[in-house]
Design a protein around this motif. Structure first.
Motif, PDB file in Angstrom:
ATOM      1  N   VAL A  66       0.833  -1.210   0.000  1.00 44.36           N
ATOM      2  CA  VAL A  66       0.000   0.000   0.000  1.00 44.36           C
ATOM      3  C   VAL A  66       0.868   1.262   0.000  1.00 44.36           C
ATOM      4  O   VAL A  66       0.651   2.201  -0.769  1.00 44.36           O
ATOM      5  N   PRO A  79       1.488   7.542 -15.608  1.00 44.03           N
ATOM      6  CA  PRO A  79       1.199   6.234 -14.992  1.00 44.03           C
ATOM      7  C   PRO A  79       2.041   5.105 -15.566  1.00 44.03           C
ATOM      8  O   PRO A  79       2.106   4.040 -14.970  1.00 44.03           O
ATOM      9  N   VAL A  84       7.175   2.854 -12.332  1.00 48.21           N
ATOM     10  CA  VAL A  84       5.941   2.079 -12.129  1.00 48.21           C
ATOM     11  C   VAL A  84       6.056   0.718 -12.790  1.00 48.21           C
ATOM     12  O   VAL A  84       5.693  -0.318 -12.195  1.00 48.21           O
ATOM     13  N   ILE A  88       5.824  -2.998 -10.661  1.00 44.27           N
ATOM     14  CA  ILE A  88       4.730  -3.994 -10.763  1.00 44.27           C
ATOM     15  C   ILE A  88       5.245  -5.419 -10.506  1.00 44.27           C
ATOM     16  O   ILE A  88       4.720  -6.112  -9.622  1.00 44.27           O
ATOM     17  N   LEU A 156     -15.146  -4.254 -11.677  1.00 45.98           N
ATOM     18  CA  LEU A 156     -14.248  -4.556 -10.549  1.00 45.98           C
ATOM     19  C   LEU A 156     -15.022  -5.218  -9.412  1.00 45.98           C
ATOM     20  O   LEU A 156     -14.533  -6.168  -8.793  1.00 45.98           O
TER      21      LEU A 156
ATOM     22  N   CYS B  41      -5.411  -5.641  -0.787  1.00 44.33           N
ATOM     23  CA  CYS B  41      -4.495  -4.712  -1.466  1.00 44.33           C
ATOM     24  C   CYS B  41      -4.768  -4.685  -2.968  1.00 44.33           C
ATOM     25  O   CYS B  41      -4.785  -3.596  -3.581  1.00 44.33           O
ATOM     26  N   LEU B  45      -6.404  -1.399  -4.326  1.00 45.88           N
ATOM     27  CA  LEU B  45      -5.615  -0.516  -5.189  1.00 45.88           C
ATOM     28  C   LEU B  45      -6.321  -0.292  -6.522  1.00 45.88           C
ATOM     29  O   LEU B  45      -6.331   0.835  -7.063  1.00 45.88           O
ATOM     30  N   MET B  46      -6.926  -1.336  -7.061  1.00 47.13           N
ATOM     31  CA  MET B  46      -7.644  -1.166  -8.329  1.00 47.13           C
ATOM     32  C   MET B  46      -8.853  -0.246  -8.154  1.00 47.13           C
ATOM     33  O   MET B  46      -9.136   0.615  -9.000  1.00 47.13           O
ATOM     34  N   LEU B  47      -9.547  -0.412  -7.036  1.00 51.21           N
ATOM     35  CA  LEU B  47     -10.711   0.429  -6.781  1.00 51.21           C
ATOM     36  C   LEU B  47     -10.314   1.895  -6.619  1.00 51.21           C
ATOM     37  O   LEU B  47     -10.893   2.797  -7.251  1.00 51.21           O
ATOM     38  N   LEU B  50      -9.242   3.369  -9.913  1.00 53.67           N
ATOM     39  CA  LEU B  50     -10.350   3.719 -10.792  1.00 53.67           C
ATOM     40  C   LEU B  50     -11.048   4.991 -10.326  1.00 53.67           C
ATOM     41  O   LEU B  50     -11.372   5.878 -11.129  1.00 53.67           O
ATOM     42  N   HIS B  53      -8.662   7.970 -10.650  1.00 52.24           N
ATOM     43  CA  HIS B  53      -8.086   8.108 -11.993  1.00 52.24           C
ATOM     44  C   HIS B  53      -6.571   7.995 -11.959  1.00 52.24           C
ATOM     45  O   HIS B  53      -5.858   8.722 -12.646  1.00 52.24           O
ATOM     46  N   ARG B  54      -6.065   7.059 -11.124  1.00 55.38           N
ATOM     47  CA  ARG B  54      -4.624   6.805 -11.058  1.00 55.38           C
ATOM     48  C   ARG B  54      -4.392   5.380 -11.573  1.00 55.38           C
ATOM     49  O   ARG B  54      -4.569   4.385 -10.869  1.00 55.38           O
ATOM     50  N   VAL B  55      -3.991   5.290 -12.829  1.00 50.94           N
ATOM     51  CA  VAL B  55      -3.841   3.982 -13.473  1.00 50.94           C
ATOM     52  C   VAL B  55      -2.732   3.160 -12.809  1.00 50.94           C
ATOM     53  O   VAL B  55      -2.822   1.928 -12.717  1.00 50.94           O
ATOM     54  N   GLU B  56      -1.682   3.859 -12.325  1.00 48.41           N
ATOM     55  CA  GLU B  56      -0.579   3.090 -11.742  1.00 48.41           C
ATOM     56  C   GLU B  56      -1.007   2.304 -10.516  1.00 48.41           C
ATOM     57  O   GLU B  56      -0.503   1.201 -10.257  1.00 48.41           O
ATOM     58  N   LEU B  57      -1.952   2.866  -9.746  1.00 46.09           N
ATOM     59  CA  LEU B  57      -2.454   2.121  -8.587  1.00 46.09           C
ATOM     60  C   LEU B  57      -3.160   0.849  -9.042  1.00 46.09           C
ATOM     61  O   LEU B  57      -2.967  -0.227  -8.476  1.00 46.09           O
ATOM     62  N   LEU B  59      -2.705  -0.756 -11.835  1.00 38.19           N
ATOM     63  CA  LEU B  59      -1.760  -1.710 -12.424  1.00 38.19           C
ATOM     64  C   LEU B  59      -0.975  -2.457 -11.347  1.00 38.19           C
ATOM     65  O   LEU B  59      -0.647  -3.631 -11.519  1.00 38.19           O
ATOM     66  N   MET B  60      -0.664  -1.775 -10.244  1.00 33.84           N
ATOM     67  CA  MET B  60       0.100  -2.454  -9.194  1.00 33.84           C
ATOM     68  C   MET B  60      -0.762  -3.468  -8.440  1.00 33.84           C
ATOM     69  O   MET B  60      -0.252  -4.455  -7.903  1.00 33.84           O
ATOM     70  N   LEU B  62      -3.164  -5.117  -9.968  1.00 31.87           N
ATOM     71  CA  LEU B  62      -3.664  -6.102 -10.933  1.00 31.87           C
ATOM     72  C   LEU B  62      -3.043  -7.497 -10.756  1.00 31.87           C
ATOM     73  O   LEU B  62      -3.778  -8.492 -10.752  1.00 31.87           O
TER      74      LEU B  62
END
Lengths: 170, 460
Positions: A66, A79, A84, A88, A156, B41, B45-47, B50, B53-57, B59-60, B62
């Motif tokens: 987190v 992003p 980043v 991942i 989701l 997590c 993070l995906m929620l 979305l 509007h932070r795509v990197e969150l 993706l991490m 995912l």
């Protein structure tokens, strides 16, 4: 004795899993430091990494995931920047290593053939993630239509429901 | 005053439901922190990504969600069973030990406790693939004693440790590793006075094979023992008449068995490190290479050599008077002595008065006392036994080198005093006719046999 019996060798020390956690954690710590985030990294991320290596089956690895995600989100706008993309697989590796180390005492022995299916699965998950990253890179940037956002959230939520349904203990 | 059935306290339904859920979570397959982490997590993070509007969150988070989607919840009841092995084995041998694993459906990893040949005990936990079949390992029984050699504790896990079953404590398999037997060449022992059967030449006349004397015929002698050649020569010397005075008989030695009594000092177990003399060894009953280890190995080897020779061998536990084995012969006696050696070595209780009295030793028996000789009481009883006419051999089990305790400045002085007192005790025993021989790590069996041979000559 059955001929297909598994002959037990010496294996490698289970402390190697903790070393993997520390190495992945060190890389996770280094990336935000490269972006200039010092206080959050040293006071939140680093202790959480050390705690994860000491107690992998604890909430500490969740804190690492987190905190590093939040730090990276706050650090830049792009992003799909390199930090980043590196983070991942690192976060995923950190999560998997903590999961494996959590089921084995530090004094145990790890037989590398036990990690084969885990390694294949790691590569499969990363391939799926890479495909999504490519898809994201190809999508046009700009304002998203509200309907699409609602559909995304609903999707989701559906994924979460499927996961919860599949992971229930029978 | 009211009477009636005792009142039963009913738990609220919510509490009962909570307790039942908690009980269920502690048995069978259950979710782990890793699964909660991946779900919270990953999906979190995906929620957030979305919504913010932070795509990197997104993706991490995912990979964690994808991993969850690829994982199937395991089911079934895994089990690990082991076949019952022998209760008694000989030290120095090796064997293959196996367990049968049934991991159930969906288990990918198994954490199984199995012994290794390089380390004593039940061994570490091994992370193995959860395959239906047998897992086996080769063990070498190097250390003698009683103990658990296999306890297959197990835990099964699904992919990435998201679900676990266990840990379950396995059924312990115990056995006794008998002390090893070093090959010794036994020498002749002083035959005991009672009984005229055995492998040793007695000093008395009897029915053996070895010629003892030729003497004139006496009433009671058997006619088949008459030596006619000597008789005719004697009669020729007195004129040729075969008179009764000319009859001569051949007298032979009797063949008698011998008793050997091994008196083992189980009150002390000392090794090279003086600082550890009062500490209990970790994970075992006896210090490897310590005085008790040497004594047990020596006693087993001497007993095996003389029992093989047809002699009668007994065991006296100097620390526990009721822990000995009466003198006996045969292979069963050897097994009895080896079992008793393992049993007595488990009860090292520190210094106490040694019990070695005249009544414990059969008449005519040779006594071998095995001890580090760290107290005067044992020297007293050994010398007293010698003064009562017994043949006594003292086998010194004191380590050849002693390492001083480094935590105290008096360490070196303590070693010097212990050494001096020990040497004085050995000299005192030697002065009273006790033969003293050291038993080192390289063994001294041949030396003991040679000395026992000499003591036989001395006794005659």
């Amino acid at each position: 004795m059955r001929p297909d019996a598994l002959e037990l060798g010496r294996g490698v020390p289970a402390a190697l899993l903790r070393v993997v956690i520390l190495l992945a954690g060190a890389a996770i710590v280094v990336v935000p430091l490269q972006e200039g985030i010092t206080i959050g990294t040293l006071f939140l991320l680093l202790p959480a990494v050390l705690a994860s290596a000491y107690a992998p089956a604890s909430p500490a690895p969740a804190a690492v995931i987190v905190v590093v995600a939040v730090l990276l989100a706050l650090a830049g706008e792009d992003p799909l920047r390199a930090e980043v993309l590196v983070m991942i697989p690192l976060v995923h590796l950190f999560h998997v290593a903590c999961g494996l180390a959590g089921v084995l005492p530090a004094s145990g022995r790890v037989h590398l053939r036990a990690l084969r299916s885990t390694a294949l699965r790691f590569l499969l998950v990363q391939a799926v993630t890479a495909a999504v990253v490519v898809l994201v890179a190809l999508l046009p940037t700009g304002r998203t239509h509200p309907v699409v956002e609602v559909l995304g959230l609903a999707g989701l939520a559906g994924v979460v429901l499927v996961v919860v349904w599949r992971q229930r203990v029978k | 005053m009211t009477t009636g059935a005792p009142t039963r306290i009913r738990e609220p339904k919510a509490v009962a439901w909570f307790l039942a859920r908690r009980a269920v979570r502690l048995q069978g397959w259950r979710r782990t922190d890793a699964l909660v982490r991946a779900l919270v997590c990953g999906a979190g993070l995906m929620l957030v990504g979305l919504v913010m509007h932070r795509v990197e969150l997104a993706l991490m988070g995912l990979p964690l969600v994808v991993g969850l989607l690829l994982t199937k919840t395991p089911s079934g009841t895994p089990s690990v069973t082991s076949a019952r092995g022998p209760d008694t084995v000989d030290a120095g041998l090796d064997a293959v030990v196996g367990v049968t694993v049934k991991p159930g459906e969906g288990a990918v990893l198994s954490a199984l406790r199995m012994p290794l040949s390089t380390t004593p005990g039940v061994g570490p936990v091994h992370l193995l693939p959860a395959a239906d079949g047998e897992v086996r390992t080769r063990l070498a029984w190097n250390a003698w004693g009683q103990g658990i050699y296999l306890r297959p504790d197990y835990l099964f896990a699904s992919h990435d440790g998201l679900h676990v079953f266990g840990p379950v404590v396995g059924v312990a398999a115990r056995h006794t590793v008998l002390p090893p037997i070093e090959p010794l060449v036994p020498g002749p022992l002083p035959p005991r006075a009672a009984g005229l059967v055995g492998a040793h030449r007695s000093t008395r006349a009897g029915d053996g094979m070895e010629l003892r004397d030729i003497r004139p015929f006496q009433p009671g002698d058997r006619l088949r023992r008459i030596d006619w050649r000597v008789t005719l020569r004697t009669s020729a010397a007195v004129g040729g008449a075969l008179v009764p005075q000319a009859l001569h008989v051949r007298e032979r030695h009797a063949e008698a068995d011998a008793d050997l009594i091994l008196a083992l000092d189980t009150r002390l177990d000392v090794a090279r490190e003086v600082a550890e003399w009062n500490a209990h060894p970790v994970g075992t009953d006896v210090r490897q290479g310590g005085s008790l280890d040497l004594g047990v190995r020596a006693a087993a080897s001497i007993a095996a050599a003389y029992l093989r020779n047809g002699d009668r061998v007994g065991l006296i536990d100097l620390g526990h008077p009721r822990g000995g084995v009466p003198a006996g012969a045969g292979h069963r006696q050897l097994q009895r002595i080896r079992h008793q050696l393992v049993h007595t070595a488990r009860r090292v209780e520190g210094s106490g008065d040694p019990v070695l009295n005249h009544a414990q030793v059969p008449p005519g028996a040779t006594v071998v006392v095995l001890s580090p000789f760290l107290d005067d009481q044992l020297v007293d009883v050994t010398v007293r036994l010698t003064r009562r006419g017994r043949v006594v051999l003292a086998v010194d089990l004191m380590p050849a080198e002693l390492a001083a305790d480094r935590t105290t400045p008096w360490g070196a002085a303590v070693v010097s005093i212990v050494r001096a007192e020990h040497a004085m005790r050995l000299r005192a025993m030697a002065g009273h006719g006790v033969v003293v021989v050291p038993w080192g790590h390289d063994g001294a069996g041949g030396q003991v046999a040679a000395i026992l041979r000499r003591t036989r000559g001395r006794r005659r």
